[in-house]
Design a protein around this motif. Structure first.
Motif, PDB file in Angstrom:
ATOM      1  N   MET A 136     -47.029  11.834 -11.572  1.00 11.57           N
ATOM      2  CA  MET A 136     -46.355  11.591 -10.301  1.00 11.57           C
ATOM      3  C   MET A 136     -45.376  10.425 -10.420  1.00 11.57           C
ATOM      4  O   MET A 136     -44.254  10.486  -9.905  1.00 11.57           O
ATOM      5  N   PHE A 137     -45.818   9.372 -11.111  1.00 10.60           N
ATOM      6  CA  PHE A 137     -44.952   8.213 -11.294  1.00 10.60           C
ATOM      7  C   PHE A 137     -43.723   8.565 -12.127  1.00 10.60           C
ATOM      8  O   PHE A 137     -42.584   8.303 -11.727  1.00 10.60           O
ATOM      9  N   LEU A 138     -43.950   9.166 -13.294  1.00  6.93           N
ATOM     10  CA  LEU A 138     -42.830   9.516 -14.162  1.00  6.93           C
ATOM     11  C   LEU A 138     -41.908  10.534 -13.508  1.00  6.93           C
ATOM     12  O   LEU A 138     -40.681  10.437 -13.624  1.00  6.93           O
ATOM     13  N   GLY A 139     -42.488  11.512 -12.819  1.00  2.00           N
ATOM     14  CA  GLY A 139     -41.668  12.520 -12.162  1.00  2.00           C
ATOM     15  C   GLY A 139     -40.762  11.917 -11.114  1.00  2.00           C
ATOM     16  O   GLY A 139     -39.563  12.242 -11.035  1.00  2.00           O
ATOM     17  N   SER A 140     -41.299  11.022 -10.295  1.00  2.00           N
ATOM     18  CA  SER A 140     -40.480  10.393  -9.258  1.00  2.00           C
ATOM     19  C   SER A 140     -39.445   9.447  -9.858  1.00  2.00           C
ATOM     20  O   SER A 140     -38.312   9.362  -9.361  1.00  2.00           O
ATOM     21  N   VAL A 141     -39.807   8.740 -10.934  1.00  2.00           N
ATOM     22  CA  VAL A 141     -38.829   7.884 -11.608  1.00  2.00           C
ATOM     23  C   VAL A 141     -37.700   8.738 -12.196  1.00  2.00           C
ATOM     24  O   VAL A 141     -36.510   8.392 -12.086  1.00  2.00           O
ATOM     25  N   GLY A 142     -38.071   9.875 -12.811  1.00  2.00           N
ATOM     26  CA  GLY A 142     -37.058  10.754 -13.373  1.00  2.00           C
ATOM     27  C   GLY A 142     -36.104  11.283 -12.320  1.00  2.00           C
ATOM     28  O   GLY A 142     -34.879  11.303 -12.518  1.00  2.00           O
ATOM     29  N   VAL A 143     -36.644  11.710 -11.188  1.00  2.00           N
ATOM     30  CA  VAL A 143     -35.796  12.207 -10.097  1.00  2.00           C
ATOM     31  C   VAL A 143     -34.901  11.091  -9.571  1.00  2.00           C
ATOM     32  O   VAL A 143     -33.709  11.309  -9.290  1.00  2.00           O
ATOM     33  N   ALA A 144     -35.464   9.887  -9.443  1.00  3.94           N
ATOM     34  CA  ALA A 144     -34.672   8.752  -8.967  1.00  3.94           C
ATOM     35  C   ALA A 144     -33.513   8.453  -9.915  1.00  3.94           C
ATOM     36  O   ALA A 144     -32.389   8.164  -9.478  1.00  3.94           O
ATOM     37  N   ILE A 145     -33.773   8.522 -11.215  1.00  2.00           N
ATOM     38  CA  ILE A 145     -32.700   8.292 -12.191  1.00  2.00           C
ATOM     39  C   ILE A 145     -31.609   9.341 -12.050  1.00  2.00           C
ATOM     40  O   ILE A 145     -30.408   9.023 -12.055  1.00  2.00           O
ATOM     41  N   LEU A 146     -32.003  10.589 -11.894  1.00  3.18           N
ATOM     42  CA  LEU A 146     -31.032  11.674 -11.772  1.00  3.18           C
ATOM     43  C   LEU A 146     -30.212  11.571 -10.494  1.00  3.18           C
ATOM     44  O   LEU A 146     -29.027  11.926 -10.470  1.00  3.18           O
ATOM     45  N   ARG A 147     -30.816  11.086  -9.421  1.00  8.70           N
ATOM     46  CA  ARG A 147     -30.134  11.047  -8.128  1.00  8.70           C
ATOM     47  C   ARG A 147     -29.326   9.775  -7.909  1.00  8.70           C
ATOM     48  O   ARG A 147     -28.384   9.766  -7.116  1.00  8.70           O
ATOM     49  N   THR A 148     -29.674   8.698  -8.616  1.00  6.55           N
ATOM     50  CA  THR A 148     -28.991   7.427  -8.377  1.00  6.55           C
ATOM     51  C   THR A 148     -28.147   6.963  -9.560  1.00  6.55           C
ATOM     52  O   THR A 148     -27.355   6.039  -9.424  1.00  6.55           O
ATOM     53  N   SER A 149     -28.351   7.555 -10.731  1.00  3.51           N
ATOM     54  CA  SER A 149     -27.609   7.174 -11.942  1.00  3.51           C
ATOM     55  C   SER A 149     -27.852   5.720 -12.341  1.00  3.51           C
ATOM     56  O   SER A 149     -26.960   5.066 -12.900  1.00  3.51           O
ATOM     57  N   VAL A 150     -29.052   5.198 -12.074  1.00  3.23           N
ATOM     58  CA  VAL A 150     -29.359   3.843 -12.540  1.00  3.23           C
ATOM     59  C   VAL A 150     -29.485   3.824 -14.053  1.00  3.23           C
ATOM     60  O   VAL A 150     -29.407   2.758 -14.677  1.00  3.23           O
TER      61      VAL A 150
END
Length: 213
Positions: free
Chosen positions: A131-145
Motif C-alpha cells: 500500500m505504501f509503495l503503491g501510493s508513493v508510485g502513484v504520487a510520483i507519476l502524478r506529481t513528477s517529484v
C-alpha cells in the motif's frame, strides 16, 4: 516549508533509513543454524532505528507531495498513513521478538517464532508495504517529484510485495523462501525495500531544485 526543503528532508530521512536497513540484512545470514541472542538483538536494534527513519521518510514524503502539487495532496496523505502503519506494525513485531529473546537464555531456534510475529513480518507487513509503495508510485507519476521510471518501478515493487501475501499458507520455516516468515518473504523483501529507499533518497537529494511555493 517549500518544495526544496521538503525534498531534502525526504531524501535525508530515506538515506538514513536505507543505511540502517542495509546494515541489518546481512545479520540474518551470519548463522546457518540457530543464531545467538546477541545477533538477533543487534539486528533488531538496527532495524528499529531504520524503521524510525522510515516513519520520518513517510511523513516527509507526504509534505513533499503537498508542496509539489496540492491537487494530489490526498495521495501524499495516503502514502504517509500507509508508511506509518507499516512502520508501527513492524515495530510491534520487532518488540515481540526482542521480548522473547531477552526472556530466553538459549540461542534462538530459527524454526520457532513468537506467536503471530511471522504474520506481522510476513503477510500483514507485505500488504502494508505494498500500500505504501503503491501510493508513493502513484504520487510520483502524478506529481513528477521523480522521473516516471521511478514511479513505475515503485508500483512494480508494490505488486511484488502483494505476491508474497499468500505465503502464510506455506508454513513458518525461515529457511524456506516462500514461508510465512521465510527468507524470501522477510529478509529478501526487506533488502529490496532498503535498496529502493537508497535509490529514491539519492534521486531526491541530487535532483535540481524546483520552483518553491
Amino acid at each position: 516549508m517549500n518544495t526544496s526543503l521538503a525534498r531534502r528532508l525526504t531524501g535525508a530521512a530515506g538515506l538514513a533509513a536505507a543505511a540502517a536497513l542495509i546494515l541489518e540484512v546481512p545479520l540474518y545470514f551470519f548463522y546457518s543454524g540457530a543464531p545467538p541472542a546477541s545477533n538477533v538483538l543487534s539486528r533488531l536494534l538496527i532495524g528499529v532505528l531504520g524503521l524510525g527513519f522510515v516513519l520520518a521518510f513517510a511523513m516527509a514524503f507526504r509534505e513533499l507531495v503537498l508542496q509539489a502539487d496540492p491537487r494530489n495532496a490526498w495521495i501524499g496523505r495516503f502514502a504517509g498513513g500507509a508508511g506509518l502503519a507499516y512502520g508501527v506494525v513492524t515495530l510491534v513485531s520487532s518488540g515481540l521478538e526482542a521480548g522473547a529473546v531477552i526472556a530466553s537464555d538459549r540461542p534462538i531456534d530459527p524454526t520457532v517464532t513468537v506467536d503471530g510475529t511471522y504474520i506481522l513480518y510476513g503477510t500483514i507487513g507485505r500488504m502494508l508495504l505494498a500500500m505504501f509503495l503503491g501510493s508513493v508510485g502513484v504520487a510520483i507519476l502524478r506529481t513528477s517529484v521523480l522521473p516516471r521510471w521511478a514511479g513505475l518501478l515503485t508500483c512494480a515493487l508494490a505488486l511484488v510485495n502483494l505476491a508474497f501475501m499468500p505465503s502464510l499458507f506455506f508454513g513458518n520455516t525461515p529457511a524456506h523462501f516462500y514461508a510465512a516468515n521465510g527468507w524470501g518473504t522477510t529478509a529478501l523483501m526487506g533488502a529490496v525495500f532498503s535498496w529502493w529507499l537508497l535509490g529514491v533518497a539519492i534521486a531526491l537529494l541530487r535532483r535540481p531544485k524546483t520552483v518553491t511555493n
